[in-house]
Design a protein around this motif. Structure first.
Motif, PDB file in Angstrom:
ATOM      1  N   GLN A   1     109.012 -42.186 -24.724  1.00 45.83           N
ATOM      2  CA  GLN A   1     108.282 -42.020 -26.110  1.00 45.83           C
ATOM      3  C   GLN A   1     108.006 -43.120 -26.559  1.00 45.83           C
ATOM      4  O   GLN A   1     108.681 -44.310 -26.782  1.00 45.83           O
ATOM      5  CB  GLN A   1     109.150 -41.249 -26.983  1.00 45.83           C
ATOM      6  CG  GLN A   1     110.374 -41.943 -27.511  1.00 45.83           C
ATOM      7  CD  GLN A   1     111.240 -41.157 -28.543  1.00 45.83           C
ATOM      8  OE1 GLN A   1     112.215 -40.843 -28.223  1.00 45.83           O
ATOM      9  NE2 GLN A   1     110.813 -41.240 -29.634  1.00 45.83           N
ATOM     10  N   HIS A   2     106.824 -43.295 -27.002  1.00 47.09           N
ATOM     11  CA  HIS A   2     106.247 -44.677 -27.710  1.00 47.09           C
ATOM     12  C   HIS A   2     106.212 -44.670 -29.374  1.00 47.09           C
ATOM     13  O   HIS A   2     105.800 -45.484 -29.874  1.00 47.09           O
ATOM     14  CB  HIS A   2     105.048 -45.190 -27.224  1.00 47.09           C
ATOM     15  CG  HIS A   2     105.064 -45.395 -25.713  1.00 47.09           C
ATOM     16  ND1 HIS A   2     105.845 -46.312 -25.142  1.00 47.09           N
ATOM     17  CD2 HIS A   2     104.537 -44.677 -24.685  1.00 47.09           C
ATOM     18  CE1 HIS A   2     105.828 -46.339 -23.822  1.00 47.09           C
ATOM     19  NE2 HIS A   2     104.958 -45.145 -23.540  1.00 47.09           N
ATOM     20  N   ARG A   3     106.418 -43.395 -29.952  1.00 38.80           N
ATOM     21  CA  ARG A   3     106.605 -43.279 -31.309  1.00 38.80           C
ATOM     22  C   ARG A   3     107.646 -42.215 -31.592  1.00 38.80           C
ATOM     23  O   ARG A   3     107.967 -41.437 -30.765  1.00 38.80           O
ATOM     24  CB  ARG A   3     105.206 -42.948 -31.994  1.00 38.80           C
ATOM     25  CG  ARG A   3     104.706 -41.688 -31.525  1.00 38.80           C
ATOM     26  CD  ARG A   3     103.205 -41.279 -31.526  1.00 38.80           C
ATOM     27  NE  ARG A   3     102.597 -40.433 -30.815  1.00 38.80           N
ATOM     28  CZ  ARG A   3     102.563 -39.011 -31.466  1.00 38.80           C
ATOM     29  NH1 ARG A   3     103.193 -38.706 -32.487  1.00 38.80           N
ATOM     30  NH2 ARG A   3     102.067 -38.250 -30.715  1.00 38.80           N
ATOM     31  N   TYR A   4     108.145 -42.054 -32.934  1.00 32.86           N
ATOM     32  CA  TYR A   4     108.886 -41.316 -33.361  1.00 32.86           C
ATOM     33  C   TYR A   4     108.326 -39.703 -33.487  1.00 32.86           C
ATOM     34  O   TYR A   4     106.925 -39.746 -33.969  1.00 32.86           O
ATOM     35  CB  TYR A   4     109.599 -41.354 -34.536  1.00 32.86           C
ATOM     36  CG  TYR A   4     110.748 -42.567 -34.114  1.00 32.86           C
ATOM     37  CD1 TYR A   4     111.672 -42.452 -33.568  1.00 32.86           C
ATOM     38  CD2 TYR A   4     110.499 -43.743 -34.961  1.00 32.86           C
ATOM     39  CE1 TYR A   4     112.686 -43.441 -33.317  1.00 32.86           C
ATOM     40  CE2 TYR A   4     111.394 -44.976 -34.940  1.00 32.86           C
ATOM     41  CZ  TYR A   4     112.272 -44.854 -33.968  1.00 32.86           C
ATOM     42  OH  TYR A   4     113.374 -45.726 -33.848  1.00 32.86           O
TER      43      TYR A   4
ATOM     44  N   ARG B   1     109.629 -48.949 -36.954  1.00 31.90           N
ATOM     45  CA  ARG B   1     108.478 -48.351 -36.568  1.00 31.90           C
ATOM     46  C   ARG B   1     108.230 -47.627 -35.279  1.00 31.90           C
ATOM     47  O   ARG B   1     107.476 -46.518 -35.454  1.00 31.90           O
ATOM     48  CB  ARG B   1     107.361 -49.295 -36.890  1.00 31.90           C
ATOM     49  CG  ARG B   1     107.268 -50.286 -38.100  1.00 31.90           C
ATOM     50  CD  ARG B   1     106.068 -51.051 -37.957  1.00 31.90           C
ATOM     51  NE  ARG B   1     105.898 -51.592 -39.517  1.00 31.90           N
ATOM     52  CZ  ARG B   1     105.354 -51.263 -40.464  1.00 31.90           C
ATOM     53  NH1 ARG B   1     104.838 -49.951 -40.548  1.00 31.90           N
ATOM     54  NH2 ARG B   1     105.229 -51.832 -41.333  1.00 31.90           N
ATOM     55  N   ARG B   2     108.889 -47.793 -34.305  1.00 34.42           N
ATOM     56  CA  ARG B   2     108.894 -47.228 -33.049  1.00 34.42           C
ATOM     57  C   ARG B   2     110.165 -47.637 -32.466  1.00 34.42           C
ATOM     58  O   ARG B   2     110.892 -48.518 -32.579  1.00 34.42           O
ATOM     59  CB  ARG B   2     107.649 -47.690 -32.314  1.00 34.42           C
ATOM     60  CG  ARG B   2     107.689 -49.121 -31.999  1.00 34.42           C
ATOM     61  CD  ARG B   2     106.425 -49.326 -31.117  1.00 34.42           C
ATOM     62  NE  ARG B   2     105.401 -49.476 -32.109  1.00 34.42           N
ATOM     63  CZ  ARG B   2     104.934 -50.211 -32.899  1.00 34.42           C
ATOM     64  NH1 ARG B   2     105.397 -51.241 -33.081  1.00 34.42           N
ATOM     65  NH2 ARG B   2     103.741 -50.130 -33.606  1.00 34.42           N
TER      66      ARG B   2
END
Length: 331
Positions: A6-9, A62-63
Protein backbone atom coordinates in the motif's frame (compact mmCIF):
# COMPACT_ATOMS: atom_id res chain seq x y z
CA UNK A 1 9.21 -11.15 -5.12
CA UNK A 2 5.43 -10.83 -4.87
CA UNK A 3 4.09 -8.74 -2.02
CA UNK A 4 0.88 -7.04 -0.90
CA UNK A 5 1.66 -3.32 -0.73
CA UNK A 6 0.00 0.00 0.00
CA UNK A 7 1.29 3.49 -0.81
CA UNK A 8 -1.40 5.44 1.02
CA UNK A 9 -3.75 4.95 3.95
CA UNK A 10 -7.32 3.86 3.32
CA UNK A 11 -9.65 0.90 2.93
CA UNK A 12 -8.92 -2.36 1.15
CA UNK A 13 -8.84 -0.55 -2.20
CA UNK A 14 -5.34 0.74 -1.31
CA UNK A 15 -3.93 -2.81 -1.32
CA UNK A 16 -2.35 -4.28 -4.43
CA UNK A 17 -0.27 -7.33 -5.29
CA UNK A 18 3.00 -6.16 -6.80
CA UNK A 19 6.46 -7.36 -7.82
CA UNK A 20 9.08 -5.64 -5.65
CA UNK A 21 12.67 -6.23 -4.57
CA UNK A 22 13.39 -8.60 -1.74
CA UNK A 23 14.08 -6.76 1.52
CA UNK A 24 17.62 -6.18 2.68
CA UNK A 25 18.37 -7.08 6.28
CA UNK A 26 20.29 -5.27 8.98
CA UNK A 27 22.92 -6.74 11.26
CA UNK A 28 20.32 -7.80 13.84
CA UNK A 29 17.72 -9.05 11.35
CA UNK A 30 16.74 -12.29 9.66
CA UNK A 31 15.50 -12.83 6.10
CA UNK A 32 12.53 -15.20 6.22
CA UNK A 33 11.01 -17.02 3.27
CA UNK A 34 7.34 -16.77 4.18
CA UNK A 35 5.27 -19.94 4.20
CA UNK A 36 2.23 -18.42 5.92
CA UNK A 37 1.22 -15.10 7.38
CA UNK A 38 -1.87 -13.76 9.13
CA UNK A 39 -3.89 -10.58 9.38
CA UNK A 40 -5.52 -9.07 12.42
CA UNK A 41 -7.06 -5.88 13.75
CA UNK A 42 -3.65 -4.27 14.12
CA UNK A 43 -2.93 -4.87 10.45
CA UNK A 44 -6.20 -3.14 9.60
CA UNK A 45 -5.28 -0.12 11.74
CA UNK A 46 -1.95 0.18 9.93
CA UNK A 47 -3.74 -0.10 6.58
CA UNK A 48 -6.25 2.65 7.36
CA UNK A 49 -3.90 4.84 9.39
CA UNK A 50 -6.59 5.12 12.07
CA UNK A 51 -6.61 6.06 14.80
CA UNK A 52 -4.25 8.83 13.77
CA UNK A 53 -2.25 8.27 16.94
CA UNK A 54 -0.46 5.37 15.24
CA UNK A 55 0.88 7.78 12.61
CA UNK A 56 2.54 9.81 15.35
CA UNK A 57 4.48 6.87 16.79
CA UNK A 58 6.65 6.16 13.77
CA UNK A 59 4.44 4.55 11.12
CA UNK A 60 4.35 7.56 8.81
CA UNK A 61 2.11 10.60 9.01
CA UNK A 62 1.12 11.17 5.38
CA UNK A 63 1.76 7.68 4.03
CA UNK A 64 2.97 4.34 5.43
CA UNK A 65 6.72 4.11 5.97
CA UNK A 66 6.44 0.35 5.51
CA UNK A 67 4.61 -0.29 2.22
CA UNK A 68 4.35 -4.08 2.65
CA UNK A 69 1.37 -5.16 4.75
CA UNK A 70 1.33 -7.71 7.57
CA UNK A 71 2.91 -8.56 10.93
CA UNK A 72 2.38 -12.24 11.85
CA UNK A 73 4.73 -14.61 10.02
CA UNK A 74 5.93 -18.19 9.87
CA UNK A 75 8.60 -19.43 7.50
CA UNK A 76 12.18 -20.54 6.91
CA UNK A 77 15.35 -18.54 7.56
CA UNK A 78 17.23 -17.84 4.32
CA UNK A 79 19.82 -15.32 5.56
CA UNK A 80 20.96 -13.84 8.86
CA UNK A 81 22.59 -10.54 9.77
CA UNK A 82 26.13 -10.35 11.10
CA UNK A 83 24.99 -9.90 14.72
CA UNK A 84 22.35 -12.65 14.75
CA UNK A 85 23.20 -15.51 17.12
CA UNK A 86 19.92 -17.33 17.77
CA UNK A 87 19.15 -18.53 14.23
CA UNK A 88 20.82 -20.23 11.28
CA UNK A 89 19.87 -20.59 7.64
CA UNK A 90 17.25 -23.32 7.35
CA UNK A 91 15.64 -22.80 10.76
CA UNK A 92 11.84 -22.82 10.86
CA UNK A 93 10.68 -19.72 12.75
CA UNK A 94 7.59 -17.71 13.62
CA UNK A 95 6.97 -14.30 15.09
CA UNK A 96 6.49 -10.71 14.01
CA UNK A 97 7.97 -9.24 10.82
CA UNK A 98 8.16 -5.99 8.91
CA UNK A 99 5.67 -6.73 6.13
CA UNK A 100 4.75 -10.41 6.21
CA UNK A 101 2.31 -10.54 3.27
CA UNK A 102 5.15 -11.25 0.86
CA UNK A 103 7.28 -14.11 -0.36
CA UNK A 104 10.19 -12.84 1.74
CA UNK A 105 10.27 -10.57 4.76
CA UNK A 106 12.78 -9.07 7.18
CA UNK A 107 12.30 -9.55 10.91
CA UNK A 108 14.27 -8.50 13.95
CA UNK A 109 15.97 -11.43 15.66
CA UNK A 110 14.36 -10.23 18.91
CA UNK A 111 10.84 -10.78 17.50
CA UNK A 112 11.25 -14.36 16.31
CA UNK A 113 11.24 -17.79 17.94
CA UNK A 114 11.89 -21.27 16.58
CA UNK A 115 8.72 -22.98 15.42
CA UNK A 116 7.94 -26.15 17.39
CA UNK A 117 8.34 -29.17 15.13
CA UNK A 118 4.77 -30.34 15.67
CA UNK A 119 3.21 -26.95 14.98
CA UNK A 120 2.04 -26.28 11.41
CA UNK A 121 3.19 -23.16 9.61
CA UNK A 122 -0.42 -21.98 9.39
CA UNK A 123 -1.00 -22.29 13.13
CA UNK A 124 2.37 -20.69 13.85
CA UNK A 125 1.56 -17.77 11.55
CA UNK A 126 -1.74 -17.21 13.34
CA UNK A 127 -0.23 -17.06 16.80
CA UNK A 128 2.29 -14.37 17.63
CA UNK A 129 0.55 -10.97 17.63
CA UNK A 130 -2.75 -12.11 19.14
CA UNK A 131 -1.30 -14.88 21.28
CA UNK A 132 1.28 -12.83 23.14
CA UNK A 133 -1.25 -10.03 23.68
CA UNK A 134 -3.61 -12.53 25.32
CA UNK A 135 -0.81 -14.10 27.35
CA UNK A 136 0.43 -10.76 28.68
CA UNK A 137 -3.11 -9.60 29.46
CA UNK A 138 -3.74 -12.71 31.57
CA UNK A 139 -0.39 -13.14 33.27
CA UNK A 140 1.86 -10.07 33.32
CA UNK A 141 -1.02 -7.61 33.72
CA UNK A 142 -3.98 -9.67 34.95
CA UNK A 143 -1.87 -11.81 37.34
CA UNK A 144 -4.15 -14.80 36.83
CA UNK A 145 -3.87 -17.55 39.42
CA UNK A 146 -5.22 -21.12 39.18
CA UNK A 147 -8.82 -21.41 40.29
CA UNK A 148 -9.72 -17.80 39.60
CA UNK A 149 -12.81 -16.86 37.61
CA UNK A 150 -12.16 -15.11 34.30
CA UNK A 151 -14.49 -13.37 31.86
CA UNK A 152 -13.22 -12.69 28.34
CA UNK A 153 -15.26 -10.06 26.48
CA UNK A 154 -14.68 -10.27 22.73
CA UNK A 155 -13.90 -13.96 23.07
CA UNK A 156 -14.30 -14.91 19.40
CA UNK A 157 -11.71 -12.54 17.95
CA UNK A 158 -8.01 -13.06 17.42
CA UNK A 159 -6.87 -12.07 20.92
CA UNK A 160 -10.04 -13.35 22.58
CA UNK A 161 -9.82 -16.84 21.11
CA UNK A 162 -6.30 -17.16 22.54
CA UNK A 163 -7.32 -15.62 25.88
CA UNK A 164 -10.06 -18.19 26.48
CA UNK A 165 -7.72 -21.12 25.82
CA UNK A 166 -4.76 -19.66 27.69
CA UNK A 167 -6.87 -18.79 30.73
CA UNK A 168 -8.08 -22.35 30.93
CA UNK A 169 -4.56 -23.74 30.37
CA UNK A 170 -3.35 -21.56 33.26
CA UNK A 171 -5.98 -23.00 35.57
CA UNK A 172 -8.68 -20.36 35.29
CA UNK A 173 -12.45 -20.94 35.19
CA UNK A 174 -13.42 -19.14 32.01
CA UNK A 175 -16.60 -17.58 30.64
CA UNK A 176 -16.86 -15.62 27.41
CA UNK A 177 -18.86 -12.92 25.66
CA UNK A 178 -19.31 -13.04 21.89
CA UNK A 179 -21.79 -12.44 19.08
CA UNK A 180 -24.65 -14.79 18.24
CA UNK A 181 -22.84 -16.51 15.36
CA UNK A 182 -19.74 -17.23 17.45
CA UNK A 183 -21.16 -18.70 20.66
CA UNK A 184 -20.47 -22.28 19.62
CA UNK A 185 -16.87 -21.42 18.69
CA UNK A 186 -16.17 -19.82 22.07
CA UNK A 187 -17.68 -22.78 23.92
CA UNK A 188 -15.47 -25.15 21.91
CA UNK A 189 -12.41 -23.16 23.01
CA UNK A 190 -13.14 -23.97 26.65
CA UNK A 191 -15.54 -21.32 27.96
CA UNK A 192 -17.96 -22.79 30.50
CA UNK A 193 -20.64 -20.15 29.90
CA UNK A 194 -20.95 -17.97 26.82
CA UNK A 195 -23.03 -14.80 26.75
CA UNK A 196 -24.46 -13.28 23.57
CA UNK A 197 -23.58 -9.58 23.57
CA UNK A 198 -26.50 -8.89 21.24
CA UNK A 199 -29.07 -10.09 23.77
CA UNK A 200 -27.28 -9.84 27.11
CA UNK A 201 -26.04 -6.53 28.46
CA UNK A 202 -22.89 -6.47 30.55
CA UNK A 203 -25.01 -5.32 33.50
CA UNK A 204 -27.18 -8.44 33.11
CA UNK A 205 -24.13 -10.72 33.34
CA UNK A 206 -23.33 -9.14 36.69
CA UNK A 207 -26.77 -10.26 37.89
CA UNK A 208 -26.50 -13.79 36.48
CA UNK A 209 -22.96 -14.83 37.36
CA UNK A 210 -20.72 -14.88 40.40
CA UNK A 211 -18.18 -12.03 40.46
CA UNK A 212 -15.01 -12.49 38.42
CA UNK A 213 -11.46 -12.21 39.67
CA UNK A 214 -10.32 -11.06 36.24
CA UNK A 215 -12.18 -9.43 33.35
CA UNK A 216 -10.37 -9.02 30.01
CA UNK A 217 -12.26 -6.59 27.76
CA UNK A 218 -10.95 -6.75 24.20
CA UNK A 219 -11.66 -4.02 21.68
CA UNK A 220 -14.93 -3.07 23.32
CA UNK A 221 -16.77 0.08 24.27
CA UNK A 222 -18.26 -1.07 27.56
CA UNK A 223 -18.35 1.68 30.22
CA UNK A 224 -15.90 1.12 33.05
CA UNK A 225 -18.67 1.48 35.63
CA UNK A 226 -20.45 -1.55 34.15
CA UNK A 227 -17.26 -3.58 33.90
CA UNK A 228 -16.50 -2.92 37.56
CA UNK A 229 -19.80 -4.51 38.53
CA UNK A 230 -18.54 -7.80 37.10
CA UNK A 231 -15.53 -7.90 39.43
CA UNK A 232 -14.95 -9.10 42.94
CA UNK A 233 -14.05 -6.43 45.47
CA UNK A 234 -10.35 -6.92 44.70
CA UNK A 235 -10.74 -8.08 41.08
CA UNK A 236 -8.74 -6.88 38.08
CA UNK A 237 -9.93 -5.31 34.83
CA UNK A 238 -7.63 -5.45 31.82
CA UNK A 239 -8.66 -3.36 28.82
CA UNK A 240 -7.05 -4.56 25.59
CA UNK A 241 -7.37 -2.17 22.67
CA UNK A 242 -10.49 -0.29 21.76
CA UNK A 243 -12.59 0.21 18.65
CA UNK A 244 -14.93 2.87 17.32
CA UNK A 245 -13.43 5.71 19.30
CA UNK A 246 -12.56 9.07 17.76
CA UNK A 247 -10.34 9.25 14.68
CA UNK A 248 -7.36 10.64 16.59
CA UNK A 249 -6.95 8.35 19.61
CA UNK A 250 -9.38 5.52 18.91
CA UNK A 251 -10.72 3.91 22.09
CA UNK A 252 -7.83 4.93 24.35
CA UNK A 253 -9.86 7.46 26.34
CA UNK A 254 -11.65 4.68 28.21
CA UNK A 255 -8.35 3.11 29.21
CA UNK A 256 -7.01 6.40 30.50
CA UNK A 257 -10.13 6.99 32.59
CA UNK A 258 -9.90 3.49 34.04
CA UNK A 259 -6.25 3.80 35.08
CA UNK A 260 -6.90 7.24 36.54
CA UNK A 261 -9.69 5.83 38.70
CA UNK A 262 -7.79 2.71 39.80
CA UNK A 263 -5.82 4.28 42.71
CA UNK A 264 -9.05 5.35 44.36
CA UNK A 265 -10.88 1.99 44.37
CA UNK A 266 -10.14 -1.49 45.69
CA UNK A 267 -10.22 -3.05 42.23
CA UNK A 268 -7.29 -2.90 39.80
CA UNK A 269 -8.29 -1.14 36.58
CA UNK A 270 -5.55 -1.52 33.99
CA UNK A 271 -4.59 -1.15 30.34
CA UNK A 272 -1.49 -2.22 28.45
CA UNK A 273 0.33 -2.26 25.14
CA UNK A 274 1.60 -5.66 24.10
CA UNK A 275 5.39 -6.08 24.15
CA UNK A 276 6.75 -7.74 21.02
CA UNK A 277 9.65 -9.86 22.25
CA UNK A 278 10.84 -13.39 21.61
CA UNK A 279 10.60 -14.24 25.31
CA UNK A 280 6.81 -13.92 25.13
CA UNK A 281 6.62 -15.81 21.83
CA UNK A 282 8.65 -18.64 23.39
CA UNK A 283 6.31 -18.76 26.39
CA UNK A 284 3.37 -18.95 24.02
CA UNK A 285 5.12 -21.69 22.03
CA UNK A 286 5.11 -23.95 25.10
CA UNK A 287 1.30 -23.86 25.19
CA UNK A 288 1.08 -24.37 21.43
CA UNK A 289 3.49 -27.30 21.48
CA UNK A 290 1.63 -29.02 24.32
CA UNK A 291 -1.67 -28.76 22.46
CA UNK A 292 -3.30 -26.81 25.28
CA UNK A 293 -3.80 -23.92 22.85
CA UNK A 294 -4.82 -24.40 19.22
CA UNK A 295 -5.16 -21.25 17.09
CA UNK A 296 -8.75 -20.75 15.99
CA UNK A 297 -8.08 -20.40 12.27
CA UNK A 298 -11.42 -19.74 10.62
CA UNK A 299 -10.36 -18.60 7.15
CA UNK A 300 -7.51 -19.20 4.73
CA UNK A 301 -6.65 -17.15 1.67
CA UNK A 302 -3.86 -17.27 -0.93
CA UNK A 303 -1.60 -14.25 -1.17
CA UNK A 304 -3.39 -12.83 -4.19
CA UNK A 305 -6.65 -12.73 -2.21
CA UNK A 306 -5.27 -10.81 0.79
CA UNK A 307 -7.58 -7.91 -0.03
CA UNK A 308 -10.57 -10.21 0.53
CA UNK A 309 -9.12 -11.26 3.88
CA UNK A 310 -8.78 -7.65 4.99
CA UNK A 311 -12.29 -6.88 3.79
CA UNK A 312 -13.58 -9.23 6.51
CA UNK A 313 -12.25 -6.85 9.13
CA UNK A 314 -13.85 -3.90 7.42
CA UNK A 315 -17.23 -5.63 7.46
CA UNK A 316 -16.85 -7.04 10.98
CA UNK A 317 -17.35 -10.64 9.83
CA UNK A 318 -13.91 -11.98 10.78
CA UNK A 319 -13.65 -14.35 13.72
CA UNK A 320 -10.69 -16.17 15.18
CA UNK A 321 -7.61 -15.84 13.00
CA UNK A 322 -7.33 -15.40 9.25
CA UNK A 323 -4.29 -16.98 7.59
CA UNK A 324 -2.64 -16.02 4.29
CA UNK A 325 -0.97 -18.97 2.63
CA UNK A 326 2.10 -17.77 0.73
CA UNK A 327 4.08 -20.91 -0.15
CA UNK A 328 3.53 -24.68 -0.28
CA UNK A 329 5.62 -26.56 2.26
CA UNK A 330 3.94 -29.93 1.77
CA UNK A 331 1.62 -29.66 4.79
Amino acid sequence: MRAVVQHRYGGTDVLELAEIDRPTIGADEVLVEVVAAAVDRGTEHLMTGRPWLIRLVGYGFRRPKQPVVGLDVAGIVRAVGDDVTRFEVGDEVFGIAKGSLAEFTAAAESKLAKKPAGLSFEHAAASSVSGIAALQALTDVGRLEPGQRVLVIGASGGVGSFAVQLARALGGIVDGVAGTDNLELVASLGAERVYDHRTTDIADIAEQADPYDLVVDIGGRNPVRKLRRLLTRSGTLVIVGGEDGNRITGGVGRQIRATALSPFVHQRLTMFMSTEAHSFIERLAEHLESGAVVPAVSNRFPLDQARDAMRQFETGTARGKTVIRVADDGE
